[in-house]
Write a protein that holds these residues in place. Structure first.
Motif, short mmCIF file in Angstrom:
data_model
loop_
_atom_site.label_atom_id
_atom_site.label_comp_id
_atom_site.label_asym_id
_atom_site.label_seq_id
_atom_site.Cartn_x
_atom_site.Cartn_y
_atom_site.Cartn_z
N ARG A 1 0.81 -1.21 0.00
CA ARG A 1 0.00 0.00 0.00
C ARG A 1 0.85 1.26 0.00
O ARG A 1 0.47 2.29 -0.52
N LEU A 2 2.00 1.14 0.58
CA LEU A 2 2.85 2.31 0.76
C LEU A 2 3.48 2.78 -0.54
O LEU A 2 3.83 3.95 -0.70
N ILE A 3 3.65 1.87 -1.47
CA ILE A 3 4.43 2.16 -2.66
C ILE A 3 3.82 3.30 -3.47
O ILE A 3 4.54 4.15 -4.00
N ASP A 4 2.50 3.34 -3.55
CA ASP A 4 1.86 4.42 -4.32
C ASP A 4 2.11 5.76 -3.66
O ASP A 4 2.44 6.74 -4.32
N GLU A 5 1.96 5.81 -2.35
CA GLU A 5 2.22 7.03 -1.60
C GLU A 5 3.68 7.45 -1.83
O GLU A 5 3.98 8.61 -2.07
N PHE A 6 4.53 6.46 -1.76
CA PHE A 6 5.96 6.75 -1.92
C PHE A 6 6.25 7.36 -3.28
O PHE A 6 6.90 8.40 -3.40
N LEU A 7 5.75 6.73 -4.32
CA LEU A 7 6.05 7.23 -5.67
C LEU A 7 5.40 8.58 -5.93
O LEU A 7 5.94 9.41 -6.64
N ALA A 8 4.25 8.78 -5.30
CA ALA A 8 3.56 10.06 -5.52
C ALA A 8 4.23 11.20 -4.77
O ALA A 8 4.37 12.29 -5.30
N LYS A 9 4.66 10.95 -3.55
CA LYS A 9 5.11 12.05 -2.71
C LYS A 9 6.62 12.21 -2.62
O LYS A 9 7.11 13.19 -2.08
N SER A 10 7.35 11.22 -3.08
CA SER A 10 8.79 11.28 -2.82
C SER A 10 9.52 12.25 -3.74
O SER A 10 10.65 12.62 -3.47
N GLY A 11 8.89 12.62 -4.83
CA GLY A 11 9.58 13.51 -5.75
C GLY A 11 10.51 12.79 -6.69
O GLY A 11 11.33 13.40 -7.39
N ILE A 12 10.42 11.48 -6.73
CA ILE A 12 11.24 10.72 -7.68
C ILE A 12 10.66 10.87 -9.08
O ILE A 12 9.48 10.68 -9.27
N ASN A 13 11.56 11.20 -10.01
CA ASN A 13 11.10 11.32 -11.39
C ASN A 13 11.56 10.14 -12.20
O ASN A 13 12.73 9.82 -12.23
N GLY A 14 10.63 9.47 -12.81
CA GLY A 14 11.03 8.39 -13.70
C GLY A 14 11.29 7.10 -12.94
O GLY A 14 11.36 7.07 -11.72
N ALA A 15 11.46 6.04 -13.67
CA ALA A 15 11.64 4.72 -13.08
C ALA A 15 13.12 4.43 -12.88
O ALA A 15 13.98 5.03 -13.51
N CYS A 16 13.38 3.49 -11.99
CA CYS A 16 14.76 3.05 -11.80
C CYS A 16 15.22 2.28 -13.03
O CYS A 16 14.46 1.53 -13.62
N GLN A 17 16.47 2.47 -13.38
CA GLN A 17 16.98 1.83 -14.58
C GLN A 17 17.63 0.48 -14.30
O GLN A 17 17.86 -0.30 -15.21
N ASN A 18 17.97 0.24 -13.06
CA ASN A 18 18.66 -1.00 -12.74
C ASN A 18 18.58 -1.27 -11.24
O ASN A 18 18.06 -0.45 -10.49
N HIS A 19 19.11 -2.41 -10.83
CA HIS A 19 19.04 -2.80 -9.42
C HIS A 19 19.73 -1.79 -8.52
O HIS A 19 19.30 -1.54 -7.39
#
Lengths: 136, 192
Positions: free
Chosen positions: B62-80
């Motif tokens: 459940r937390l992941i959506d909040e995290f991606l919305a509020k963290s200010g991270i732009n774009g997806a991770c490219q690697n591990h």
């Protein structure tokens, strides 16, 4: 005599039963154990009486037994710290009680601590021993 | 250095500054009350560890959506490696107020460790001697697993060092088992 020699610290829980004891004396007298219990328990009655007469938590020299003094500290949660000692440096005893109290509070905040059960925390014991060494 | 890793610490600080805070003692005491209740309910330490992990998993998904919305991270991770940095510098910072160090990559680059010097969950805690098998903060492992699963990354997390057991630091090992390739972006490279 301004030098204080802490001999025995007893912590009495809310139920009136001792939950911690530290023998800080350097020479372990055979009968001292029993004597101290006796001194401490009789001092408890005096502590009870004194507690109602003052707003301050802290210590009074509540009793004297032969050449030894008994000082007491009352916590807000109604636990009692009793110190049997020689010499009467009230200020250093007050500081000692305050520091014991801080460690005691930290112990109470441990979710695994059983309130009013005998204190089994190794950390607590170690810290109190260090404190007692410093005051002697 | 990919921009994701370079900016991760800064992103983490900014996210932490923006989120609502709670009193640390209250947080630690609440978590402690929950763990001790689980211990009373289940009696078996291994079972409690499992429950804590499950709870963490339910938080993570459940937390992941909040995290991606509020963290200010732009774009997806490219690697591990970027995934690891984001967990260590952004997620830990944003939700626990502390950052972790990423260490101990294996040769295949699908396993790493998160080293935590401070753990707000364990303030005041001393484990009783009869409970040395308890993984007190296992909820964190479950949370990481749940959050990664929502990102199509199947991982296992476990504590390999624990300050409550006398270690100097806390260390969580994260093993990435599988990445559902179809869902990841074309740029995602498992091995860099």
């Amino acid at each position: 005599d301004f030098r204080t020699m802490a001999l025995l610290l007893i912590i009495v829980g809310q139920s009136g039963e001792p939950i911690y004891e530290l023998d800080a004396s350097n020479n372990k007298v055979e009968d001292f154990q029993h004597l101290s219990q006796f001194i401490a328990h009789s001092a408890l009655d005096l502590v009870e009486q004194n507690a109602w007469t003052t707003n301050s938590t802290s210590l009074k020299s509540v009793d004297k037994f032969q050449d030894k003094y008994v000082s007491a500290f009352l916590t807000p949660s109604n636990c009692k710290f009793l110190l049997i000692h020689e010499g009467r440096n009230e200020e250093s005893i007050r500081m000692f009680f305050v520091e014991v109290h801080e460690i005691f509070i930290k112990l109470m905040l441990n979710p695994f601590t059983e309130v009013d059960a005998p204190i089994v925390s190794g950390f607590f014991d170690k810290k109190i021993r260090q404190l007692a060494k410093r005051i002697n | 250095l990919p921009t994701m890793s370079k900016g991760a610490s800064r992103t983490g600080e900014q996210a932490w500054a923006k989120v609502p805070k709670v009193n640390g003692e209250f947080f630690a005491l609440t978590y402690g009350a929950m763990v001790t209740q689980l211990v009373r309910d289940f009696e078996d330490v291994d079972e409690v560890n499992k429950q804590l992990e499950k709870m963490g998993y339910n938080i993570g998904i459940r937390l992941i959506d909040e995290f991606l919305a509020k963290s200010g991270i732009n774009g997806a991770c490219q690697n591990h490696r970027e995934v690891a940095d984001v967990i260590a510098k952004v997620a830990f910072k944003m939700f626990l107020g502390v950052v972790a160090d990423v260490t101990n990559w294996n040769a295949e680059k699908n396993s790493f460790c998160l080293v935590l010097y401070e753990n707000p969950l364990t303030e005041f805690v001393e484990l009783p001697t009869e409970m040395t098998g308890l993984v007190y903060s296992n909820i964190i492992c479950g949370t990481i697993r749940g959050a990664l699963e929502m990102l199509q990354i199947r991982a296992e997390c476990r504590f390999i060092r624990d300050t409550l057991k006398g270690d100097e630091v806390n260390e969580i090992q994260v093993n990435i088992i599988e990445v559902m390739e179809e869902q990841m972006g074309d740029d995602y490279n498992d091995n860099s």
